[in-house]
Design an enzyme around this catalytic site. Structure first.
Site, PDB file in Angstrom:
ATOM      1  CD  GLU A 100     -24.597 -16.818  10.368  1.00 14.11           C
ATOM      2  OE1 GLU A 100     -24.780 -16.380   9.215  1.00 14.11           O
ATOM      3  OE2 GLU A 100     -23.759 -16.341  11.145  1.00 14.11           O
ATOM      4  CB  SER A 144     -14.270 -10.007   6.477  1.00 14.42           C
ATOM      5  OG  SER A 144     -14.624 -10.634   7.682  1.00 14.42           O
ATOM      6  CB  VAL A 145     -18.728 -13.636   5.426  1.00 13.38           C
ATOM      7  CG1 VAL A 145     -19.191 -12.791   4.242  1.00 13.38           C
ATOM      8  CG2 VAL A 145     -17.948 -14.845   4.939  1.00 13.38           C
ATOM      9  CG  ASP A 184     -22.219 -10.502   8.636  1.00 13.14           C
ATOM     10  OD1 ASP A 184     -23.332  -9.994   8.371  1.00 13.14           O
ATOM     11  OD2 ASP A 184     -21.775 -10.580   9.793  1.00 13.14           O
ATOM     12  CB  THR A 212     -22.587  -0.433   9.352  1.00 12.15           C
ATOM     13  OG1 THR A 212     -22.772  -1.085   8.094  1.00 12.15           O
ATOM     14  CG2 THR A 212     -21.650   0.755   9.191  1.00 12.15           C
ATOM     15  CB  ALA A 214     -20.093  -4.863  19.808  1.00  7.16           C
TER      16      ALA A 214
HETATM   17  P1  NAD Z   1     -23.207  -3.233  16.536  1.00  5.04           P
HETATM   18  O1  NAD Z   1     -24.677  -3.267  16.331  1.00  5.04           O
HETATM   19  O2  NAD Z   1     -22.661  -3.225  17.923  1.00  5.04           O
HETATM   20  O3  NAD Z   1     -22.600  -1.930  15.816  1.00  5.04           O
HETATM   21  C1  NAD Z   1     -22.969  -1.557  14.508  1.00  5.04           C
HETATM   22  C2  NAD Z   1     -22.877  -0.050  14.386  1.00  5.04           C
HETATM   23  O4  NAD Z   1     -23.145   0.302  13.016  1.00  5.04           O
HETATM   24  C3  NAD Z   1     -23.886   0.716  15.239  1.00  5.04           C
HETATM   25  O5  NAD Z   1     -23.208   1.610  16.108  1.00  5.04           O
HETATM   26  C4  NAD Z   1     -24.754   1.451  14.217  1.00  5.04           C
HETATM   27  O6  NAD Z   1     -25.175   2.730  14.663  1.00  5.04           O
HETATM   28  C5  NAD Z   1     -23.803   1.564  13.039  1.00  5.04           C
HETATM   29  N1  NAD Z   1     -24.439   1.788  11.755  1.00  5.04           N
HETATM   30  C6  NAD Z   1     -25.514   1.138  11.232  1.00  5.04           C
HETATM   31  N2  NAD Z   1     -25.799   1.659   9.998  1.00  5.04           N
HETATM   32  C7  NAD Z   1     -24.862   2.618   9.767  1.00  5.04           C
HETATM   33  C8  NAD Z   1     -24.628   3.502   8.673  1.00  5.04           C
HETATM   34  N3  NAD Z   1     -25.419   3.498   7.595  1.00  5.04           N
HETATM   35  N4  NAD Z   1     -23.582   4.358   8.751  1.00  5.04           N
HETATM   36  C9  NAD Z   1     -22.787   4.388   9.853  1.00  5.04           C
HETATM   37  N5  NAD Z   1     -22.972   3.574  10.917  1.00  5.04           N
HETATM   38  C10 NAD Z   1     -23.991   2.697  10.871  1.00  5.04           C
HETATM   39  O7  NAD Z   1     -22.613  -4.453  15.704  1.00  5.04           O
HETATM   40  P2  NAD Z   1     -21.153  -5.122  15.829  1.00  5.04           P
HETATM   41  O8  NAD Z   1     -21.171  -6.258  16.772  1.00  5.04           O
HETATM   42  O9  NAD Z   1     -20.125  -4.036  15.948  1.00  5.04           O
HETATM   43  O10 NAD Z   1     -21.057  -5.764  14.357  1.00  5.04           O
HETATM   44  C11 NAD Z   1     -20.933  -4.930  13.221  1.00  5.04           C
HETATM   45  C12 NAD Z   1     -21.192  -5.743  11.971  1.00  5.04           C
HETATM   46  O11 NAD Z   1     -20.137  -6.702  11.794  1.00  5.04           O
HETATM   47  C13 NAD Z   1     -22.481  -6.562  12.018  1.00  5.04           C
HETATM   48  O12 NAD Z   1     -23.133  -6.420  10.774  1.00  5.04           O
HETATM   49  C14 NAD Z   1     -22.028  -7.983  12.249  1.00  5.04           C
HETATM   50  O13 NAD Z   1     -22.931  -8.919  11.699  1.00  5.04           O
HETATM   51  C15 NAD Z   1     -20.692  -7.971  11.515  1.00  5.04           C
HETATM   52  N6  NAD Z   1     -19.728  -8.967  11.989  1.00  5.04           N
HETATM   53  C16 NAD Z   1     -18.958  -9.562  11.035  1.00  5.04           C
HETATM   54  C17 NAD Z   1     -17.999 -10.485  11.421  1.00  5.04           C
HETATM   55  C18 NAD Z   1     -17.114 -11.092  10.375  1.00  5.04           C
HETATM   56  O14 NAD Z   1     -16.403 -12.052  10.682  1.00  5.04           O
HETATM   57  N7  NAD Z   1     -17.089 -10.571   9.182  1.00  5.04           N
HETATM   58  C19 NAD Z   1     -17.823 -10.808  12.777  1.00  5.04           C
HETATM   59  C20 NAD Z   1     -18.587 -10.141  13.732  1.00  5.04           C
HETATM   60  C21 NAD Z   1     -19.543  -9.211  13.326  1.00  5.04           C
END
Ligand code: NAD
Length: 349
Positions: free
Chosen positions: A65, A301-302, A236, A210, A148
């Site tokens: 994006e 939040s997105v 998101d 998640t 993360a």
């Molecule tokens: P990541 O992959 O490091 O961590 C995601 C975690 O979710 C993993 O540890 C995974 O095991 C866990 N998970 C997946 N399905 C699950 C479930 N059903 N139950 C419990 N845990 C589950 O990703 P990240 O960098 O931490 O990002 C997390 C999410 O946040 C992503 O979807 C990302 O796109 C989103 N994000 C949103 C914004 C925003 O501004 N809203 C910003 C950054 C990231």
């Protein structure tokens, strides 16, 4: 911020390494508070900005994006990806870099890594929203998804909202263990949970963060009692959501930029006219946030371009007079602006 013609047009670049040094020199909780302040200031002048839903290029495995915006003086954009399958290949789900430019000359004034910065700005924005929406005295958060973003989300809630306890759950116990270990010295109680139901026990703030490219049900309707604040971060992208629709029906939903959230957020599942409140209007006082103790508030939040713009402004201001950047020679600047070819000729050895 204008560049005079006599200055050599070098662009400050903040690498991942320098970003980490900057975070340590400022202190992460101070930085999260400061960033939330910059985001809040920009939300207060929301109407001034150019706004567009981000430009998304989807594939079967993820999304890439571009997120542009401008306040008329500066222009910023972020490049960001979202690839939930990446962690299984040893790569990040989300990586990013961004650029700030001077609207008057069009010249870039900052290029920076934004993977670290996105985690910081997303966390700062979550906590800013919770400050306005969470029930008074909320001090316990369920953190579902311990990847993360999770430590950043937790620390921002501590620094900005006074969080005392975090209750962790991830479908992968190794992620929960990593998060608990990283937060061990953070000055809050960290509780490891083995189910989402256990994680939400006694929590007034429920954060879902998640990553899974599907309409998941991380929280089902019967799990969510009255009076809580939901901070929904992971939904998101089209076809990537975390909450049962019934929760949205019972909640007051707060969003960043409705045209983008209707495409990408939890509300993509709802009718087009589903009522939402724009967060910036709560921050300016034009609209009410939390009305009473029973209300369920939901920040859908997105991630919006203005939050990245705020983060870019913050980094531009912080690196002045520091060693946390290098100058990049990324703009051709012939002495005679029309003699670009002559500059090329003269460079031949
Ligand atoms: P990541 O992959 O490091 O961590 C995601 C975690 O979710 C993993 O540890 C995974 O095991 C866990 N998970 C997946 N399905 C699950 C479930 N059903 N139950 C419990 N845990 C589950 O990703 P990240 O960098 O931490 O990002 C997390 C999410 O946040 C992503 O979807 C990302 O796109 C989103 N994000 C949103 C914004 C925003 O501004 N809203 C910003 C950054 C990231």
């Amino acid at each position: 911020m204008t560049t005079t013609p006599s200055e050599k047009a070098l662009v400050p670049f903040v690498s991942v390494d320098n970003m980490m040094r900057l975070v340590h020199s400022i202190g992460i909780e101070t930085m999260l508070r400061d960033l939330a302040g910059y985001v809040e200031d920009d939300f207060k002048r929301w109407e001034l900005f150019d706004k567009t839903p981000r430009v998304a290029s989807h594939s079967e495995v993820g999304v890439i994006e571009l997120m542009p915006t401008s306040d008329g003086e500066a222009y910023g954009f972020k490049y960001v990806n979202g690839h939930p399958k990446n962690t299984s290949e040893g790569l990040q789900t989300v990586t990013a870099f961004g650029l700030l430019a001077d609207v008057y000359t069009g010249y870039p004034v900052l290029l920076t890594e934004m993977t670290m910065l996105t985690a910081l700005r997303t966390a700062a924005t979550s906590a800013m929203a919770a400050k306005y929406l969470a029930p008074k005295g909320a001090d316990t958060m369920a953190m579902i998804g311990n990847g993360a973003q999770s430590e950043f989300q937790t620390l921002a809630m501590k620094a900005i909202c006074g969080l005392k306890t975090v209750r962790l759950f991830d479908k992968d116990p190794a992620a929960t263990e990593k998060c608990a270990r990283n937060l061990a010295a953070a000055g809050i109680d960290v509780v490891r949970c083995t189910s989402p139901e256990q994680a939400i026990e006694g929590a007034q703030i429920l954060t879902t963060c998640t990553a899974d490219k599907q309409n998941a049900t991380i929280l089902s309707d019967n799990m969510v009692g009255s009076g809580v604040h939901i901070n929904a971060i992971g939904g998101d992208c089209p076809g990537k959501t975390e909450l049962a629709a019934g929760i949205l029906d019972r909640s007051d939903v707060f969003v960043e930029f409705p045209p983008q959230t209707r495409i990408e957020g939890e509300i993509q599942k709802m009718p087009e006219d589903f009522a939402v409140t724009e967060l910036w209007e709560v921050i300016t006082g034009a609209k009410q946030g939390r009305r009473d103790d029973k209300q369920i508030t939901l920040f859908d939040s997105v991630g919006f371009a203005i939050e990245d713009f705020s983060a870019l402004r913050y980094i531009r201001d912080q690196i002045k007079n520091t060693e946390f950047f290098i100058d990049l020679d990324m703009l051709a600047d012939p002495d005679d602006p029309r003699d670009l070819f002559g500059m090329l000729q003269r460079s031949k050895v």
